[in-house]
Design a protein around this motif. Structure first.
Motif, PDB file in Angstrom:
ATOM      1  N   LYS A   1       0.835  -1.198   0.000  1.00  0.00           N
ATOM      2  CA  LYS A   1       0.000   0.000   0.000  1.00  0.00           C
ATOM      3  C   LYS A   1       0.872   1.251   0.000  1.00  0.00           C
ATOM      4  O   LYS A   1       2.028   1.221   0.430  1.00  0.00           O
ATOM      5  N   VAL A   2       0.297   2.335  -0.493  1.00  0.00           N
ATOM      6  CA  VAL A   2       1.030   3.596  -0.603  1.00  0.00           C
ATOM      7  C   VAL A   2       1.387   4.117   0.786  1.00  0.00           C
ATOM      8  O   VAL A   2       0.550   4.173   1.697  1.00  0.00           O
ATOM      9  N   GLU A   3       2.659   4.502   0.923  1.00  0.00           N
ATOM     10  CA  GLU A   3       3.147   5.097   2.161  1.00  0.00           C
ATOM     11  C   GLU A   3       3.793   6.442   1.860  1.00  0.00           C
ATOM     12  O   GLU A   3       4.070   6.778   0.707  1.00  0.00           O
ATOM     13  N   VAL A   4       4.038   7.207   2.900  1.00  0.00           N
ATOM     14  CA  VAL A   4       4.700   8.503   2.758  1.00  0.00           C
ATOM     15  C   VAL A   4       6.055   8.321   2.080  1.00  0.00           C
ATOM     16  O   VAL A   4       6.807   7.403   2.421  1.00  0.00           O
ATOM     17  N   SER A   5       6.350   9.163   1.132  1.00  0.00           N
ATOM     18  CA  SER A   5       7.581   9.220   0.317  1.00  0.00           C
ATOM     19  C   SER A   5       7.573   8.253  -0.859  1.00  0.00           C
ATOM     20  O   SER A   5       8.536   8.200  -1.629  1.00  0.00           O
TER      21      SER A   5
ATOM     22  N   ALA B   1      -2.910  19.220   0.151  1.00  0.00           N
ATOM     23  CA  ALA B   1      -2.912  18.432   1.391  1.00  0.00           C
ATOM     24  C   ALA B   1      -3.942  17.313   1.361  1.00  0.00           C
ATOM     25  O   ALA B   1      -3.679  16.192   1.817  1.00  0.00           O
ATOM     26  N   GLY B   2      -5.129  17.586   0.792  1.00  0.00           N
ATOM     27  CA  GLY B   2      -6.175  16.564   0.768  1.00  0.00           C
ATOM     28  C   GLY B   2      -5.805  15.371  -0.091  1.00  0.00           C
ATOM     29  O   GLY B   2      -6.124  14.222   0.244  1.00  0.00           O
ATOM     30  N   MET B   3      -5.112  15.637  -1.201  1.00  0.00           N
ATOM     31  CA  MET B   3      -4.694  14.523  -2.068  1.00  0.00           C
ATOM     32  C   MET B   3      -3.545  13.758  -1.426  1.00  0.00           C
ATOM     33  O   MET B   3      -3.482  12.524  -1.511  1.00  0.00           O
ATOM     34  N   ASP B   4      -2.644  14.461  -0.764  1.00  0.00           N
ATOM     35  CA  ASP B   4      -1.554  13.797  -0.040  1.00  0.00           C
ATOM     36  C   ASP B   4      -2.109  12.794   0.970  1.00  0.00           C
ATOM     37  O   ASP B   4      -1.577  11.698   1.136  1.00  0.00           O
ATOM     38  N   GLN B   5      -3.191  13.194   1.638  1.00  0.00           N
ATOM     39  CA  GLN B   5      -3.799  12.297   2.624  1.00  0.00           C
ATOM     40  C   GLN B   5      -4.616  11.183   1.970  1.00  0.00           C
ATOM     41  O   GLN B   5      -4.568  10.019   2.368  1.00  0.00           O
ATOM     42  N   GLY B   6      -5.355  11.564   0.944  1.00  0.00           N
ATOM     43  CA  GLY B   6      -6.309  10.638   0.334  1.00  0.00           C
ATOM     44  C   GLY B   6      -5.683   9.487  -0.426  1.00  0.00           C
ATOM     45  O   GLY B   6      -6.318   8.443  -0.624  1.00  0.00           O
ATOM     46  N   LEU B   7      -4.440   9.660  -0.866  1.00  0.00           N
ATOM     47  CA  LEU B   7      -3.778   8.603  -1.640  1.00  0.00           C
ATOM     48  C   LEU B   7      -3.070   7.575  -0.768  1.00  0.00           C
ATOM     49  O   LEU B   7      -2.712   6.493  -1.252  1.00  0.00           O
TER      50      LEU B   7
ATOM     51  N   GLU C   1      -6.556  -0.235  -7.122  1.00  0.00           N
ATOM     52  CA  GLU C   1      -7.663   0.246  -6.303  1.00  0.00           C
ATOM     53  C   GLU C   1      -8.271   1.511  -6.911  1.00  0.00           C
ATOM     54  O   GLU C   1      -7.585   2.336  -7.511  1.00  0.00           O
ATOM     55  N   ARG C   2      -9.587   1.650  -6.741  1.00  0.00           N
ATOM     56  CA  ARG C   2     -10.307   2.847  -7.187  1.00  0.00           C
ATOM     57  C   ARG C   2     -11.005   3.457  -5.973  1.00  0.00           C
ATOM     58  O   ARG C   2     -11.664   2.754  -5.212  1.00  0.00           O
ATOM     59  N   ARG C   3     -10.843   4.764  -5.824  1.00  0.00           N
ATOM     60  CA  ARG C   3     -11.503   5.432  -4.702  1.00  0.00           C
ATOM     61  C   ARG C   3     -11.895   6.853  -5.089  1.00  0.00           C
ATOM     62  O   ARG C   3     -11.304   7.446  -5.995  1.00  0.00           O
ATOM     63  N   ILE C   4     -12.899   7.367  -4.395  1.00  0.00           N
ATOM     64  CA  ILE C   4     -13.319   8.764  -4.552  1.00  0.00           C
ATOM     65  C   ILE C   4     -12.842   9.524  -3.326  1.00  0.00           C
ATOM     66  O   ILE C   4     -13.149   9.151  -2.184  1.00  0.00           O
ATOM     67  N   ILE C   5     -12.063  10.569  -3.578  1.00  0.00           N
ATOM     68  CA  ILE C   5     -11.478  11.370  -2.500  1.00  0.00           C
ATOM     69  C   ILE C   5     -12.142  12.740  -2.526  1.00  0.00           C
ATOM     70  O   ILE C   5     -12.057  13.474  -3.517  1.00  0.00           O
ATOM     71  N   THR C   6     -12.818  13.077  -1.455  1.00  0.00           N
ATOM     72  CA  THR C   6     -13.502  14.368  -1.347  1.00  0.00           C
ATOM     73  C   THR C   6     -12.827  15.194  -0.269  1.00  0.00           C
ATOM     74  O   THR C   6     -12.561  14.699   0.834  1.00  0.00           O
ATOM     75  N   MET C   7     -12.557  16.478  -0.594  1.00  0.00           N
ATOM     76  CA  MET C   7     -11.824  17.308   0.368  1.00  0.00           C
ATOM     77  C   MET C   7     -12.433  18.704   0.433  1.00  0.00           C
ATOM     78  O   MET C   7     -12.896  19.242  -0.590  1.00  0.00           O
ATOM     79  N   PRO C   8     -12.413  19.295   1.610  1.00  0.00           N
ATOM     80  CA  PRO C   8     -12.893  20.677   1.744  1.00  0.00           C
ATOM     81  C   PRO C   8     -11.854  21.641   1.173  1.00  0.00           C
ATOM     82  O   PRO C   8     -10.700  21.268   0.963  1.00  0.00           O
ATOM     83  N   PRO C   9     -12.260  22.873   0.916  1.00  0.00           N
ATOM     84  CA  PRO C   9     -11.306  23.834   0.326  1.00  0.00           C
ATOM     85  C   PRO C   9     -10.069  24.068   1.176  1.00  0.00           C
ATOM     86  O   PRO C   9      -9.001  24.384   0.652  1.00  0.00           O
ATOM     87  N   SER C  10     -10.213  23.893   2.498  1.00  0.00           N
ATOM     88  CA  SER C  10      -9.044  24.109   3.360  1.00  0.00           C
ATOM     89  C   SER C  10      -7.939  23.102   3.078  1.00  0.00           C
ATOM     90  O   SER C  10      -6.768  23.344   3.377  1.00  0.00           O
ATOM     91  N   LEU C  11      -8.301  21.955   2.493  1.00  0.00           N
ATOM     92  CA  LEU C  11      -7.309  20.947   2.122  1.00  0.00           C
ATOM     93  C   LEU C  11      -7.135  20.875   0.605  1.00  0.00           C
ATOM     94  O   LEU C  11      -6.480  19.984   0.084  1.00  0.00           O
ATOM     95  N   GLY C  12      -7.794  21.856  -0.089  1.00  0.00           N
ATOM     96  CA  GLY C  12      -7.684  21.914  -1.544  1.00  0.00           C
ATOM     97  C   GLY C  12      -6.980  23.192  -1.960  1.00  0.00           C
ATOM     98  O   GLY C  12      -5.810  23.408  -1.618  1.00  0.00           O
ATOM     99  N   TYR C  13      -7.724  24.085  -2.650  1.00  0.00           N
ATOM    100  CA  TYR C  13      -7.113  25.323  -3.134  1.00  0.00           C
ATOM    101  C   TYR C  13      -7.584  26.556  -2.371  1.00  0.00           C
ATOM    102  O   TYR C  13      -7.379  27.685  -2.798  1.00  0.00           O
ATOM    103  N   GLY C  14      -8.272  26.329  -1.228  1.00  0.00           N
ATOM    104  CA  GLY C  14      -8.581  27.403  -0.292  1.00  0.00           C
ATOM    105  C   GLY C  14      -9.510  28.477  -0.821  1.00  0.00           C
ATOM    106  O   GLY C  14     -10.348  28.253  -1.692  1.00  0.00           O
ATOM    107  N   GLU C  15      -9.352  29.683  -0.257  1.00  0.00           N
ATOM    108  CA  GLU C  15     -10.252  30.803  -0.538  1.00  0.00           C
ATOM    109  C   GLU C  15     -10.116  31.335  -1.950  1.00  0.00           C
ATOM    110  O   GLU C  15     -11.068  31.873  -2.509  1.00  0.00           O
TER     111      GLU C  15
END
Length: 479
Positions: A69-73, A111-117, A124-138
């Motif tokens: 499974k995918v790990e950090v780095s 940040a949201g994609m870093d966590q979601g992957l 594997e197939r997954r849907i990753i949903t993230m709020p703007p604070s973990l996406g491209y913000g304001e």
């Protein structure tokens, strides 16, 4: 409006009627909304999030086998479709026909994609949903993604590796009989199927109906394959997984192998040898009475079964119901077979392994023996006729007559014709007084003997020309 929006779903549409006391009341709103106005709103909800929201993951396909499974780095390759929460597409790797390739968990992604992957398996197939604070913000991305937008990524993972990875060898099938394993410098013939980590096929030796032939441990193949082919046995099967830094790197090969791709090779070892190898001889049966052994010049008859190292049958004298007959040491067979037939007794059986440089070489035999193939012969010596001493094609079994020339010259004309010469030699052989070298055409030998005696080439031998071999200064195949 505060009340009307509660409980709405994204993409839900509502017609909202608000009385004045829940709107702008008796004051109204400047010149736009009069006092005591009833307001009507046609509302479509596009997005919703909460400041405490984190990444949401919905895995909708998990592969049967997940070895890692995918790990950090880790470095990964994946495809994605990116949409807003209302389904508006803003980007897709599929439209570019190229995976998105990146390191995970070290800040190369939002940040949201870093966590979601993290934790994904290849396939594997997954849907990753993230709020703007973990996406491209304001501010959004200034182009396709508006500010304060939730993002939805539909992701399929195709590949993953870590820069610290080495090769991985799995699914080994090792033959029970394995007397030798490959080392650096060996020349190997093998079949393979090559695929990417997600199973995408890119090449196969089977489709060309020809093995891949190469030296190993010397840089003739990619580094990972060089390592993966060390220590294998003939007949062994194994799966070799190679990270890109030991394969084709960031660039790949163009159309077939993408950049930064992990490669998977299913290999089957057909044979191998080393350029320093000699003929291997194993005596499988030797008769108790073994007085005479084969040597150079002997005429021998033997049976053989010929095959490749993987057991593929090539030829057999038993199929023809007759022996194979040669004069040993006269280059009538490949050098390795010459070695294998030396010092044998009649009735002896041997298992002979011949490397290609002592067999049929790089070219092989079209339609029969592949190039650079190691050959295996199971041989049995059936009959042997002792040859003549080296350099002789005819010898006397008794003392030579002092009137040899006169005995040949039947018509007494002081010269020997070809017919007289031939008749005389054959008579000596038939009477047991002389021997011709076995395994050759007797008339060709006699013709050569006559030619050597006929020194001026006039088709006749005179007494002056006639000499015995012992009288010659240089060696010839004459009397």
């Amino acid at each position: 409006m505060d009340k009307a929006l509660v409980g709405m779903c994204v993409n839900e549409r509502r017609l909202v009627k608000i009385p004045p006391h829940l709107a702008y009341g008796k004051r109204g709103y400047g010149d736009i909304i009069p006092p005591d106005s009833i307001l009507h709103f046609d509302v479509l909800l596009l997005d919703v999030w909460n400041p405490e929201d984190g990444v949401q993951i919905n895995t909708y396909h998990t592969p049967t086998i997940c070895a890692r499974k995918v790990e950090v780095s880790d470095f990964i390759r994946y495809h994605y479709n990116g949409t807003l929460l209302d389904g508006t597409l803003f980007d897709s790797s599929h439209t570019r026909m190229r995976t998105y390739d990146t390191y995970v968990g070290i800040g190369w992604l939002i940040a949201g994609m870093d966590q979601g992957l993290l934790g994904m398996c290849v396939g594997e197939r997954r849907i990753i949903t993230m709020p703007p604070s973990l996406g491209y913000g304001e501010n959004g991305d200034g182009s396709d993604i508006p500010g304060q937008a939730s993002l939805v990524f539909d992701v399929v993972l195709l590949d993953l590796h870590n820069p610290r990875d080495g090769i991985t060898v799995t699914n080994q099938e090792v033959p029970e009989s394995c007397t030798r394993k490959t080392v650096a410098g060996d020349f190997i013939r093998y079949h393979y199927n090559g695929s990417l980590l997600d199973g995408t096929f890119f090449d196969s030796s089977y489709s060309r109906n020809r093995t891949y032939d190469t030296y190993i441990g010397q840089g003739y193949v990619i580094t990972g394959m060089d390592e993966g082919l060390i220590g294998v046995c003939v007949g062994e099967k194994r799966t070799i997984t190679i990270p890109p830094h030991l394969a084709y790197g960031e660039e790949g090969t163009g159309s077939k192998i993408p950049g930064s791709a992990v490669l998977v090779f299913d290999v089957h070892i057909i044979d191998f040898h080393n350029p320093s190898d000699n003929t291997e001889i194993l005596v499988t049966y030797k008769p108790e009475a073994c007085d005479k052994q084969t040597k150079k010049g002997d005429f021998i008859k033997y049976h053989y079964n010929a095959s490749l190292m993987d057991g593929t049958s090539i030829d057999s004298t038993y199929n023809y119901g007759k022996t194979y007959n040669i004069v040993l040491g006269t280059n009538q067979v490949v050098p390795g077979m010459e070695d294998g037939l030396k010092e044998m007794c009649v009735g002896e059986r041997r298992h002979v392994v011949i490397p290609p440089h002592l067999g049929y070489g790089e070219r092989g035999v079209t339609g029969e023996v592949p190039g650079s193939a190691v050959m295996v012969f199971d041989i049995e010596l059936v009959e042997m006729e002792e040859g003549l001493p080296d350099g002789y094609m005819f010898i006397w079994n008794e003392d030579v007559s002092p009137d040899l020339f006169a005995e040949m010259d039947k018509d007494e004309n002081k010269q020997v014709e070809p017919s007289e010469f031939t008749d005389y030699i054959l008579r000596q052989v038939n009477e047991g007084k002389g021997r011709l070298a076995p395994g050759f055409d007797p008339y060709r030998i006699i013709e050569n003997m006559f030619s050597n005696q006929d020194r001026n080439g006039d088709g006749k031998i005179t007494e002056v020309e006639f000499k015995l071999k012992a009288d010659e200064a240089a060696a010839h195949d004459e009397l």
